[in-house]
Design a protein around this motif. Structure first.
Motif, short mmCIF file in Angstrom:
data_model
loop_
_atom_site.label_atom_id
_atom_site.label_comp_id
_atom_site.label_asym_id
_atom_site.label_seq_id
_atom_site.Cartn_x
_atom_site.Cartn_y
_atom_site.Cartn_z
N ASP A 120 -12.28 39.73 75.86
CA ASP A 120 -12.02 38.53 77.02
C ASP A 120 -10.60 38.83 77.25
O ASP A 120 -9.85 38.22 78.34
N ASP A 121 -10.14 39.48 75.97
CA ASP A 121 -8.14 39.10 76.37
C ASP A 121 -7.79 39.94 76.66
O ASP A 121 -6.71 39.62 77.70
N LEU A 122 -8.86 40.92 77.10
CA LEU A 122 -7.86 42.04 78.14
C LEU A 122 -8.48 42.27 79.47
O LEU A 122 -7.65 42.00 80.28
N LYS A 123 -9.58 41.14 79.55
CA LYS A 123 -10.16 40.86 81.24
C LYS A 123 -9.05 39.42 81.42
O LYS A 123 -8.92 40.18 82.97
N ASN A 124 -8.23 38.91 80.93
CA ASN A 124 -8.03 37.44 80.95
C ASN A 124 -6.36 38.00 81.20
O ASN A 124 -5.12 37.12 81.39
N ALA A 125 -5.45 39.25 80.62
CA ALA A 125 -4.31 39.72 80.40
C ALA A 125 -3.96 39.45 81.78
O ALA A 125 -4.19 40.16 82.66
N PRO A 126 -2.37 39.70 82.01
CA PRO A 126 -2.02 39.81 83.50
C PRO A 126 -2.16 41.43 84.33
O PRO A 126 -2.35 42.31 82.74
N GLY A 160 -6.50 57.89 83.25
CA GLY A 160 -7.83 57.86 83.34
C GLY A 160 -8.68 57.92 82.60
O GLY A 160 -10.08 58.02 83.00
N ASP A 161 -8.50 58.58 81.20
CA ASP A 161 -9.40 58.42 79.84
C ASP A 161 -10.13 57.09 80.29
O ASP A 161 -9.82 56.06 80.59
N LYS A 162 -10.99 57.03 79.91
CA LYS A 162 -12.66 55.82 79.47
C LYS A 162 -12.40 55.65 78.22
O LYS A 162 -12.51 56.54 77.26
N VAL A 163 -12.63 54.35 77.79
CA VAL A 163 -12.35 53.76 76.72
C VAL A 163 -13.63 52.88 76.81
O VAL A 163 -13.26 51.38 77.25
N PHE A 164 -13.92 52.80 75.33
CA PHE A 164 -15.47 51.46 74.84
C PHE A 164 -14.17 50.43 74.55
O PHE A 164 -13.99 51.07 73.15
N ILE A 165 -14.65 49.80 74.28
CA ILE A 165 -14.02 48.66 73.69
C ILE A 165 -14.76 48.45 71.79
O ILE A 165 -15.47 47.85 72.55
N ILE A 194 -15.37 47.56 78.64
CA ILE A 194 -15.17 49.69 78.99
C ILE A 194 -13.51 48.87 79.49
O ILE A 194 -13.01 48.54 80.04
N ALA A 195 -12.49 49.64 79.18
CA ALA A 195 -11.26 50.18 79.73
C ALA A 195 -10.89 51.75 80.32
O ALA A 195 -11.41 52.51 79.74
N VAL A 197 -11.55 47.22 82.58
CA VAL A 197 -13.16 48.24 83.93
C VAL A 197 -14.57 47.08 83.57
O VAL A 197 -14.37 46.42 84.98
N GLU A 198 -15.13 47.24 82.98
CA GLU A 198 -16.20 45.92 82.79
C GLU A 198 -16.85 45.98 81.50
O GLU A 198 -16.11 46.77 80.63
N GLN A 199 -17.63 44.94 81.70
CA GLN A 199 -17.88 44.21 80.60
C GLN A 199 -19.76 44.94 80.32
O GLN A 199 -19.93 44.97 81.49
#
Length: 153
Positions: free
Chosen positions: A16-22, A47-52, A65-66, A105-107
């Motif tokens: 959520d912090d990432l989602k709400n970051a600038p 371009g690499d995908k990341v699981f949070i 995902i980021a 990217v998404e939850q």
């Protein structure tokens, strides 16, 4: 494109912090493990995908995902004596630590718990299942797709 898992403690920095970051983006600083640093420096690309993955919490789990939007950069916190990530052995001329920039990217539809990952026979290579100590670890494409499918169950 490669796939990764980034661990974070949600009380320090959550999905959520990432989602709400600038710009829904942040520099992923504070990595102080040589193997994780080497992954970022030598293998990780834009371009690499990341699981949070939320760790050190009541229910450790992959939650979202980021994607990597900027490759390896010097982590400035290693030079800041007031930072928890300060490293007195590091210098601007010879930095030891780096980070990358990631963007939300998404939850996931539902979180995929560590317990579920450990019980899944199809997931065999993921370091999280084996040792679980690394803050950043590679994920095979097959395991990435399997964890995505698990989140939709």
């Amino acid at each position: 494109m490669a796939y990764w898992l980034f661990k974070t403690e949600p009380d320090a920095y959550s999905l959520d912090d990432l989602k709400n970051a600038p710009e829904q983006s942040t520099f992923w600083e504070g990595i102080r493990n040589y193997q994780a640093r080497n992954f970022m420096r030598d293998q990780m690309q834009v371009g690499d995908k990341v699981f949070i993955y939320h760790s050190s919490c009541k229910v450790p789990a992959v939650v979202g995902i980021a994607k990597v939007t900027e490759g390896a950069q010097t982590d400035p916190y290693q030079f800041d004596a007031s930072s928890d990530y300060y490293d007195p052995k590091s210098s601007p001329e010879n930095p030891r630590w780096i980070g990358v920039t990631v963007q939300y990217v998404e939850q996931l539809p539902s979180q995929v718990t560590l317990k579920a990952i450990k019980a899944e026979d199809a997931i065999t290579e993921l370091a999280l299942k084996k040792a679980g100590r690394l803050s950043i670890m590679p994920v095979t494409e097959t395991e990435w797709l399997h964890i995505i499918a698990m989140s939709k169950r």
